[in-house]
Design a protein around this motif. Structure first.
Motif, PDB file in Angstrom:
ATOM      1  N   SER A   1       0.829  -1.204   0.000  1.00  0.00           N
ATOM      2  CA  SER A   1       0.000   0.000   0.000  1.00  0.00           C
ATOM      3  C   SER A   1       0.866   1.257   0.000  1.00  0.00           C
ATOM      4  CB  SER A   1      -0.929  -0.001   1.215  1.00  0.00           C
ATOM      5  OG  SER A   1      -1.813  -1.095   1.176  1.00  0.00           O
ATOM      6  N   ALA A   2       1.937   1.221   0.805  1.00  0.00           N
ATOM      7  CA  ALA A   2       2.850   2.369   0.850  1.00  0.00           C
ATOM      8  C   ALA A   2       3.527   2.565  -0.506  1.00  0.00           C
ATOM      9  CB  ALA A   2       3.900   2.153   1.936  1.00  0.00           C
ATOM     10  N   TYR A   3       3.964   1.471  -1.114  1.00  0.00           N
ATOM     11  CA  TYR A   3       4.568   1.548  -2.438  1.00  0.00           C
ATOM     12  C   TYR A   3       3.566   2.109  -3.449  1.00  0.00           C
ATOM     13  CZ  TYR A   3       9.051  -0.866  -1.749  1.00  0.00           C
ATOM     14  OH  TYR A   3      10.328  -1.196  -1.376  1.00  0.00           O
ATOM     15  N   GLY A   4       2.312   1.673  -3.332  1.00  0.00           N
ATOM     16  CA  GLY A   4       1.294   2.141  -4.254  1.00  0.00           C
ATOM     17  C   GLY A   4       1.077   3.638  -4.169  1.00  0.00           C
TER      18      GLY A   4
ATOM     19  N   LEU B   1       2.110   9.128  -6.551  1.00  0.00           N
ATOM     20  CA  LEU B   1       2.730  10.450  -6.466  1.00  0.00           C
ATOM     21  C   LEU B   1       3.782  10.623  -7.558  1.00  0.00           C
ATOM     22  CD1 LEU B   1       3.107  10.748  -2.587  1.00  0.00           C
ATOM     23  CD2 LEU B   1       1.429  11.893  -4.043  1.00  0.00           C
ATOM     24  N   ARG B   2       4.565   9.569  -7.808  1.00  0.00           N
ATOM     25  CA  ARG B   2       5.577   9.629  -8.860  1.00  0.00           C
ATOM     26  C   ARG B   2       4.928   9.853 -10.227  1.00  0.00           C
ATOM     27  NH1 ARG B   2      10.771   7.298  -7.857  1.00  0.00           N
ATOM     28  NH2 ARG B   2      10.843   6.620 -10.044  1.00  0.00           N
TER      29      ARG B   2
ATOM     30  N   LEU C   1       6.869   3.306  -9.864  1.00  0.00           N
ATOM     31  CA  LEU C   1       7.559   2.438  -8.908  1.00  0.00           C
ATOM     32  C   LEU C   1       6.984   1.044  -9.117  1.00  0.00           C
ATOM     33  CD1 LEU C   1       9.448   2.047  -6.468  1.00  0.00           C
ATOM     34  CD2 LEU C   1       7.499   2.623  -4.994  1.00  0.00           C
ATOM     35  N   TYR C   2       7.832   0.108  -9.485  1.00  0.00           N
ATOM     36  CA  TYR C   2       7.366  -1.220  -9.836  1.00  0.00           C
ATOM     37  C   TYR C   2       7.564  -2.219  -8.702  1.00  0.00           C
ATOM     38  CZ  TYR C   2       7.108   0.392 -14.687  1.00  0.00           C
ATOM     39  OH  TYR C   2       6.778   1.068 -15.832  1.00  0.00           O
TER      40      TYR C   2
ATOM     41  N   ARG D   1       6.766  -7.562 -13.764  1.00  0.00           N
ATOM     42  CA  ARG D   1       6.650  -6.370 -12.934  1.00  0.00           C
ATOM     43  C   ARG D   1       5.311  -5.705 -13.209  1.00  0.00           C
ATOM     44  NH1 ARG D   1      10.310  -1.458 -15.578  1.00  0.00           N
ATOM     45  NH2 ARG D   1       9.058  -1.229 -17.502  1.00  0.00           N
ATOM     46  N   ILE D   2       4.894  -4.905 -12.260  1.00  0.00           N
ATOM     47  CA  ILE D   2       3.649  -4.159 -12.383  1.00  0.00           C
ATOM     48  C   ILE D   2       3.812  -2.877 -11.580  1.00  0.00           C
ATOM     49  CG2 ILE D   2       2.323  -4.980 -10.373  1.00  0.00           C
ATOM     50  CD1 ILE D   2       1.022  -5.101 -13.954  1.00  0.00           C
ATOM     51  N   SER D   3       3.225  -1.796 -12.033  1.00  0.00           N
ATOM     52  CA  SER D   3       3.301  -0.573 -11.234  1.00  0.00           C
ATOM     53  C   SER D   3       2.613  -0.821  -9.898  1.00  0.00           C
ATOM     54  CB  SER D   3       2.644   0.600 -11.968  1.00  0.00           C
ATOM     55  OG  SER D   3       1.253   0.388 -12.120  1.00  0.00           O
ATOM     56  N   ALA D   4       3.198  -0.329  -8.836  1.00  0.00           N
ATOM     57  CA  ALA D   4       2.675  -0.617  -7.495  1.00  0.00           C
ATOM     58  C   ALA D   4       1.231  -0.160  -7.331  1.00  0.00           C
ATOM     59  CB  ALA D   4       3.571   0.027  -6.435  1.00  0.00           C
TER      60      ALA D   4
END
Length: 293
Positions: A166-169, A174-175, A183-184, A219-222
């Motif tokens: 969740s934090a990565y997401g 924001l990125r 952020l993947y 990989r997948i975007s967070a």
């Protein structure tokens, strides 16, 4: 090795304009060589599941279908596989549904396809798309097939992993808001690790589908993980307006069998089921059980 002349179908690579200007959907078009049953041929529109692309095991399905007299159009969503779009490997459910609609509209414009016999096929996350789109009467689908579908509930990661993802997401959102690279996170990972799919059979299933690791970045975007809570194909099950076949793996650890049965099979008289003894990626998911009769 079988030459192209020995195959019962003609295979071509095509580009279908998407709803985003300048972005094309890359697709394979399979057309039976046997002209006794057509043209125009009934046509099956196919795409893969969460984070996957058409090179990951969809060709054998299309070849089996075309051997039964169906044409097939197998495509990659925007941002995935050989289709256009950036940033890459970002899941937007509404975009994927729109891509299905785009391909459906495209096949109806082709003289070699029967515009009244358009069939939808999906697996896992795209199985959920098949359920959702089968409820859209304006698409006038002949029928749909959803294999091991995600219909609104999936296996959850451990709480600690969930918090980290969740934090990565949030950071990823924001990125992307400031036009930075996403952020993947891993699409598939071992149980307990951070990834979109971490059930015990996730990595093994991935290895069965990926022949060349260059075809799948894993990989997948967070922030793609935020799509799950807001996507509930089962909520549309009562509105399914065409015959829908659910092909269900009894040991599917990612998309629970009981939830699929309770929320989809019992919601509409247009839904029928076919069960296999395996899980989502088990070899027991035979081609014959997905064929349209």
């Amino acid at each position: 090795m079988i030459s192209e002349n020995d195959t019962p179908f003609e295979l071509s690579n095509i580009k279908i304009p998407s709803k985003t200007s300048g972005w094309n959907l890359d697709a394979w078009k399979y057309v039976p060589k046997n002209k006794e049953s057509g043209p125009p041929f009934p046509v099956i529109v196919m795409a893969h599941g969460f984070s996957a692309n058409k090179k990951m095991g969809l060709a054998p399905y299309a070849e089996e279908f075309v051997g039964k007299g169906y044409a097939c159009v197998v495509f990659d969503y925007r941002r995935f596989g050989d289709s256009d779009g950036s940033p890459r490997e970002c899941v937007y459910t509404s975009e994927q549904l729109e891509d299905y609609r785009t391909v459906i509209a495209w096949v109806r414009q082709q003289e070699e396809f029967d515009s009244q016999s358009v069939i939808l096929w999906g697996t896992s996350y795209s199985g959920g798309h098949a359920v959702s789109l089968a409820s859209e009467q304006n698409l006038k689908l002949a029928c749909a097939i959803a294999q091991c579908p995600y219909v609104g509930k999936a296996a959850k990661p451990p709480f600690g992993v969930f918090l980290k993802m969740s934090a990565y997401g949030i950071v990823d959102l924001l990125r992307q808001m400031v036009k930075r690279e996403p952020l993947y996170i891993s699409a598939c990972a071992e149980p307990g690790k951070m990834g979109a799919m971490t059930t015990p059979d996730s990595i093994a299933g991935l290895e069965r589908l990926v022949r060349d690791k260059r075809d799948y970045p894993n990989r997948i975007s967070a922030s793609s993980m935020f799509e799950f809570p807001f996507y509930n194909p089962s909520s549309k099950a009562s509105k399914i307006s065409c015959p829908l076949l659910l092909v269900i793996g009894e040991r599917d650890e990612l998309c629970p069998l009981d939830f699929v049965l309770r929320r989809v099979v019992r919601a509409s008289k247009n839904v029928s089921e076919s069960r296999t003894p395996g899980g989502k990626t088990d070899k027991a998911l035979s081609f014959q059980q997905t064929l349209v009769s």
